[in-house]
Design a protein around this motif. Structure first.
Motif, PDB file in Angstrom:
ATOM      1  N   THR A   1       0.841  -1.183   0.000  1.00  0.00           N
ATOM      2  CA  THR A   1       0.000   0.000   0.000  1.00  0.00           C
ATOM      3  C   THR A   1       0.882   1.241   0.000  1.00  0.00           C
ATOM      4  OG1 THR A   1      -0.099   0.014   2.407  1.00  0.00           O
ATOM      5  CG2 THR A   1      -1.850  -1.155   1.261  1.00  0.00           C
TER       6      THR A   1
ATOM      7  N   ARG B   1      -2.948  -6.697  -9.173  1.00  0.00           N
ATOM      8  CA  ARG B   1      -4.211  -6.001  -8.913  1.00  0.00           C
ATOM      9  C   ARG B   1      -3.883  -4.622  -8.371  1.00  0.00           C
ATOM     10  NH1 ARG B   1      -8.666  -8.159  -4.488  1.00  0.00           N
ATOM     11  NH2 ARG B   1     -10.488  -6.973  -5.221  1.00  0.00           N
TER      12      ARG B   1
ATOM     13  N   TRP C   1      -5.386  -1.026  -6.848  1.00  0.00           N
ATOM     14  CA  TRP C   1      -6.512  -0.270  -6.271  1.00  0.00           C
ATOM     15  C   TRP C   1      -6.277   1.192  -6.609  1.00  0.00           C
ATOM     16  CZ3 TRP C   1     -10.798  -2.414  -4.209  1.00  0.00           C
ATOM     17  CH2 TRP C   1     -10.735  -3.780  -3.887  1.00  0.00           C
TER      18      TRP C   1
ATOM     19  N   VAL D   1     -13.130   4.984  -6.831  1.00  0.00           N
ATOM     20  CA  VAL D   1     -12.192   3.954  -6.396  1.00  0.00           C
ATOM     21  C   VAL D   1     -12.584   2.632  -7.043  1.00  0.00           C
ATOM     22  CG1 VAL D   1     -11.219   2.706  -4.451  1.00  0.00           C
ATOM     23  CG2 VAL D   1     -11.821   5.133  -4.204  1.00  0.00           C
ATOM     24  N   ASN D   2     -11.679   2.079  -7.805  1.00  0.00           N
ATOM     25  CA  ASN D   2     -11.918   0.795  -8.464  1.00  0.00           C
ATOM     26  C   ASN D   2     -10.667  -0.060  -8.359  1.00  0.00           C
ATOM     27  OD1 ASN D   2     -14.580   1.158  -9.475  1.00  0.00           O
ATOM     28  ND2 ASN D   2     -13.783   2.468 -11.090  1.00  0.00           N
ATOM     29  N   ASP D   3     -10.848  -1.361  -8.526  1.00  0.00           N
ATOM     30  CA  ASP D   3      -9.692  -2.247  -8.629  1.00  0.00           C
ATOM     31  C   ASP D   3      -9.607  -2.783 -10.041  1.00  0.00           C
ATOM     32  OD1 ASP D   3     -10.644  -5.561  -7.874  1.00  0.00           O
ATOM     33  OD2 ASP D   3     -12.012  -3.851  -8.056  1.00  0.00           O
TER      34      ASP D   3
END
Length: 120
Positions: A52, A96, A98, A106-108
């Motif tokens: 992150t 993946r 984020w 906000v999408n992945d």
């Protein structure tokens, strides 16, 4: 529109190393996290490593001490350095991302995957 592309897979002997790359591009305002997953034949997809923004990397127990996730010098790029590879690491590896898009949603997003085969 956001694209996620992985590269770097291949065939390697047990004990060998590979480095996977993942690059995200498109309508990106900010990336909150980029994670690596893998899926072996007949098994469910599993989280391998997570990174992150501003956070500490985390790893699956099965890869701790052997795999390292890190940010690349290029923007929105992440690597997965895989050392001491074992036959059980054989899988399709997916990235993946984020993402907060430029429209502030906000999408992945998933990449198409890259095959890693560990075999003698």
């Amino acid at each position: 529109q956001v694209q996620v592309v992985e590269s770097g897979g291949g065939l390697v002997q047990p004990g060998g190393s590979l480095r996977l790359s993942c690059a995200a591009s498109g309508s990106i305002f900010r990336i909150n996290a980029m994670n690596w997953y893998r899926q072996a034949p007949g098994k469910e997809r599993e989280l391998v490593a997570a990174l992150t923004t501003g956070g500490t990397p985390t790893y699956a127990d099965s890869v701790k001490g052997r795999f390292t996730i890190s940010r690349g010098n290029a923007k929105n790029t992440v690597y997965l350095q895989m050392n001491s590879l074992k036959p059980e690491d054989t899988a399709v590896y997916y990235c993946r991302a984020w993402v907060i898009t430029t429209s502030l949603k906000v999408n992945d997003y998933w990449g198409q995957g890259t095959q890693v085969t560990v075999s003698s």
